[in-house]
Design a protein around this motif. Structure first.
Motif, PDB file in Angstrom:
ATOM      1  N   GLU A 296      -5.499  -1.066   0.637  1.00  0.00           N
ATOM      2  CA  GLU A 296      -5.458   0.226   1.330  1.00  0.00           C
ATOM      3  C   GLU A 296      -4.016   0.640   1.595  1.00  0.00           C
ATOM      4  O   GLU A 296      -3.695   1.830   1.630  1.00  0.00           O
ATOM      5  N   ILE A 297      -3.160  -0.348   1.775  1.00  0.00           N
ATOM      6  CA  ILE A 297      -1.733  -0.082   1.978  1.00  0.00           C
ATOM      7  C   ILE A 297      -1.056   0.298   0.666  1.00  0.00           C
ATOM      8  O   ILE A 297      -0.298   1.254   0.580  1.00  0.00           O
ATOM      9  N   LEU A 298      -1.354  -0.485  -0.388  1.00  0.00           N
ATOM     10  CA  LEU A 298      -0.784  -0.234  -1.716  1.00  0.00           C
ATOM     11  C   LEU A 298      -1.817  -0.609  -2.775  1.00  0.00           C
ATOM     12  O   LEU A 298      -2.023  -1.785  -3.066  1.00  0.00           O
ATOM     13  N   PRO A 299      -2.492   0.384  -3.374  1.00  0.00           N
ATOM     14  CA  PRO A 299      -3.503   0.090  -4.398  1.00  0.00           C
ATOM     15  C   PRO A 299      -2.864  -0.415  -5.690  1.00  0.00           C
ATOM     16  O   PRO A 299      -2.096   0.297  -6.329  1.00  0.00           O
ATOM     17  N   LEU A 300      -3.185  -1.650  -6.055  1.00  0.00           N
ATOM     18  CA  LEU A 300      -2.579  -2.277  -7.233  1.00  0.00           C
ATOM     19  C   LEU A 300      -3.635  -2.522  -8.312  1.00  0.00           C
ATOM     20  O   LEU A 300      -4.655  -3.173  -8.050  1.00  0.00           O
ATOM     21  N   VAL A 301      -3.379  -2.036  -9.501  1.00  0.00           N
ATOM     22  CA  VAL A 301      -4.322  -2.221 -10.605  1.00  0.00           C
ATOM     23  C   VAL A 301      -4.442  -3.697 -10.980  1.00  0.00           C
ATOM     24  O   VAL A 301      -5.441  -4.105 -11.573  1.00  0.00           O
ATOM     25  N   ASP A 302      -3.448  -4.488 -10.616  1.00  0.00           N
ATOM     26  CA  ASP A 302      -3.445  -5.916 -10.934  1.00  0.00           C
ATOM     27  C   ASP A 302      -4.598  -6.658 -10.271  1.00  0.00           C
ATOM     28  O   ASP A 302      -4.995  -7.730 -10.724  1.00  0.00           O
ATOM     29  N   ASP A 306     -10.403  -8.402 -10.066  1.00  0.00           N
ATOM     30  CA  ASP A 306     -10.763  -9.412  -9.068  1.00  0.00           C
ATOM     31  C   ASP A 306     -11.663  -8.810  -7.984  1.00  0.00           C
ATOM     32  O   ASP A 306     -12.623  -9.445  -7.533  1.00  0.00           O
ATOM     33  N   LEU A 307     -11.355  -7.581  -7.585  1.00  0.00           N
ATOM     34  CA  LEU A 307     -12.156  -6.919  -6.557  1.00  0.00           C
ATOM     35  C   LEU A 307     -13.551  -6.574  -7.082  1.00  0.00           C
ATOM     36  O   LEU A 307     -14.550  -6.712  -6.368  1.00  0.00           O
ATOM     37  N   LYS A 308     -13.616  -6.135  -8.318  1.00  0.00           N
ATOM     38  CA  LYS A 308     -14.919  -5.821  -8.916  1.00  0.00           C
ATOM     39  C   LYS A 308     -15.790  -7.068  -8.986  1.00  0.00           C
ATOM     40  O   LYS A 308     -17.000  -7.031  -8.717  1.00  0.00           O
ATOM     41  N   GLU A 309     -15.182  -8.179  -9.352  1.00  0.00           N
ATOM     42  CA  GLU A 309     -15.932  -9.428  -9.473  1.00  0.00           C
ATOM     43  C   GLU A 309     -16.440  -9.906  -8.126  1.00  0.00           C
ATOM     44  O   GLU A 309     -17.599 -10.310  -7.987  1.00  0.00           O
ATOM     45  N   ILE A 310     -15.549  -9.863  -7.109  1.00  0.00           N
ATOM     46  CA  ILE A 310     -15.962 -10.360  -5.795  1.00  0.00           C
ATOM     47  C   ILE A 310     -16.995  -9.442  -5.161  1.00  0.00           C
ATOM     48  O   ILE A 310     -17.871  -9.880  -4.402  1.00  0.00           O
ATOM     49  N   LYS A 311     -16.940  -8.164  -5.475  1.00  0.00           N
ATOM     50  CA  LYS A 311     -17.908  -7.181  -4.944  1.00  0.00           C
ATOM     51  C   LYS A 311     -19.326  -7.527  -5.384  1.00  0.00           C
ATOM     52  O   LYS A 311     -20.303  -7.322  -4.630  1.00  0.00           O
ATOM     53  N   ASN A 329     -10.166   4.102  -5.308  1.00  0.00           N
ATOM     54  CA  ASN A 329      -8.790   4.570  -5.080  1.00  0.00           C
ATOM     55  C   ASN A 329      -7.824   3.948  -6.079  1.00  0.00           C
ATOM     56  O   ASN A 329      -6.899   4.612  -6.567  1.00  0.00           O
ATOM     57  N   ILE A 330      -8.031   2.673  -6.394  1.00  0.00           N
ATOM     58  CA  ILE A 330      -7.163   2.006  -7.385  1.00  0.00           C
ATOM     59  C   ILE A 330      -7.332   2.676  -8.749  1.00  0.00           C
ATOM     60  O   ILE A 330      -6.355   2.907  -9.461  1.00  0.00           O
ATOM     61  N   GLU A 331      -8.574   3.003  -9.099  1.00  0.00           N
ATOM     62  CA  GLU A 331      -8.834   3.638 -10.393  1.00  0.00           C
ATOM     63  C   GLU A 331      -8.201   5.022 -10.478  1.00  0.00           C
ATOM     64  O   GLU A 331      -7.802   5.468 -11.552  1.00  0.00           O
ATOM     65  N   LEU A 332      -8.094   5.686  -9.331  1.00  0.00           N
ATOM     66  CA  LEU A 332      -7.518   7.039  -9.310  1.00  0.00           C
ATOM     67  C   LEU A 332      -6.000   7.019  -9.145  1.00  0.00           C
ATOM     68  O   LEU A 332      -5.283   7.780  -9.799  1.00  0.00           O
ATOM     69  N   GLU A 333      -5.498   6.155  -8.260  1.00  0.00           N
ATOM     70  CA  GLU A 333      -4.084   6.219  -7.876  1.00  0.00           C
ATOM     71  C   GLU A 333      -3.362   4.871  -7.955  1.00  0.00           C
ATOM     72  O   GLU A 333      -2.242   4.736  -7.472  1.00  0.00           O
ATOM     73  N   GLY A 334      -3.992   3.889  -8.528  1.00  0.00           N
ATOM     74  CA  GLY A 334      -3.403   2.555  -8.550  1.00  0.00           C
ATOM     75  C   GLY A 334      -2.115   2.469  -9.354  1.00  0.00           C
ATOM     76  O   GLY A 334      -1.908   3.211 -10.324  1.00  0.00           O
ATOM     77  N   VAL A 335      -1.254   1.566  -8.941  1.00  0.00           N
ATOM     78  CA  VAL A 335       0.024   1.323  -9.632  1.00  0.00           C
ATOM     79  C   VAL A 335       0.112  -0.151  -9.990  1.00  0.00           C
ATOM     80  O   VAL A 335      -0.602  -0.988  -9.426  1.00  0.00           O
TER      81      VAL A 335
END
Length: 344
Positions: A296-302, A306-311, A329-335
């Motif tokens: 939420e502080i910094l959306p990282l595509v890296d 991992d988040l999809k898997e744990i979800k 948010n990562i998919e839209l604005e991730g870096v």
């Protein structure tokens, strides 16, 4: 006519004998090493400060010095640095000249230069330049320890240099500084924070008492951050904690109310590999919450996969919803995270 002739002779004589007469660019190559250094010193001394104009005036002199780099012996250079009849500019320049002369020789012994740190007649500026640029080894440890203990103007730089030779010794000294902060300057405390952070980060798996040492270090660092004793020292404490790159340190940064969001963004980027380890190694619900807050502080595509898997593996609907929003948010604005931190 006779009087006029005498005037011309007198003028020519005085001009020819003037020690301050400028040497033409064409004649610079004809100067001896000593005279070339004197000429540089004279030009600098004729001005109140070394500005761009002086730099242009001295450009051919520096080029000539570079061409003669091999001609100057170690002893000649050391004598120039040590000779207080020269301007600080010249002394300072020749510290760098000495370093450049030997920088391509990995096994060169810099002891002859480093010994100047013990000399009382050497200006503080020159000693700072030596500490900044020189190469130190085990033979210099006594000099560095003496400076740490007895010269507050040079102790910070000396501590950092000592840590590159004997990190455990520097760590022990840093511990003493951090335990008795009120007796030391901000720069000394900042150096101790930096040295301690590096030592702990490099010995996380080797040091038997690591967890206890980390706990003490984080407690000290956050007391500085929360007391907000001054921007410089507060930032030094923050960066030392972030540099630690441990699971505990990044958790404390993210959860702290005393650290602003821009600094948290830096820490999340620097510690992304730590966050990736947290989310991918049998994370607890608390671990997952931490990584979600970080994203939420910094959306990282890296961390997206991992988040999809744990979800897909958790049951808590509130947490699933939070992860879903973070993923979106990562998919839209991730870096992408800065990979330079992997080079440590």
């Amino acid at each position: 006519m006779k009087n006029g002739y005498m005037v011309v002779l007198i003028i020519l004589f005085l001009f020819g004998c003037n020690d301050n007469a400028e040497v033409s660019v064409e004649n610079i190559s004809e100067l001896s090493n000593v005279d070339l250094v004197y000429e540089i010193d004279r030009i600098v001394s004729d001005h109140e400060s070394y500005d761009d104009t002086n730099s242009e005036n001295l450009k051919p002199h520096f080029e000539e010095l570079t061409n003669r780099k091999k001609e100057f012996s170690q002893q000649e250079i050391i004598e120039i640095i040590s000779e207080d009849s020269y301007s600080l500019f010249v002394q300072d320049y020749f510290v760098g000249f000495y370093i450049r002369k030997h920088e391509q020789t990995p096994d060169h012994d810099f002891t002859i230069l480093n010994k100047l740190l013990k000399e009382e007649n050497i200006d503080l500026q020159i000693k700072q330049k030596i500490l900044e640029m020189s190469r130190f080894g085990e033979s210099d440890m006594d000099v560095l320890k003496d400076l740490i203990q007895n010269n507050s103007n040079l102790s910070s730089q000396s501590l950092v240099q000592l840590s590159r030779i004997n990190d455990k010794m520097a760590y022990d000294i840093s511990e003493e500084i951090l335990t008795n902060k009120e007796q030391f300057s901000e720069s000394e405390i900042s150096a101790a924070l930096r040295v301690t952070s590096v030592y702990l980060s490099e010995n996380q798996s080797d040091e038997k008492n690591y967890l206890e040492q980390e706990k003490g270090f984080l407690s000290t660092s956050f007391s500085i951050i929360e007391d907000d004793t001054g921007q410089s020292l507060t930032e030094a404490a923050f960066f030392a904690v972030s540099d630690l790159m441990s699971k505990t340190s990044i958790r404390m940064i993210i959860e702290s109310e005393s650290i602003n969001n821009s600094l948290k963004v830096f820490a999340v980027d620097q510690n992304y590999i730590v966050l990736k380890e947290i989310i991918s190694e049998n994370p607890t619900e608390s671990d997952i919450q931490l990584v979600v807050e970080a994203m939420e502080i910094l959306p990282l595509v890296d961390l997206l996969d991992d988040l999809k898997e744990i979800k897909s593996k958790i049951q808590d609907q509130d947490l699933i919803e939070k992860i879903g929003k973070v993923i979106q948010n990562i998919e839209l604005e991730g870096v992408e995270a800065n990979k330079k931190w992997l080079e440590r």
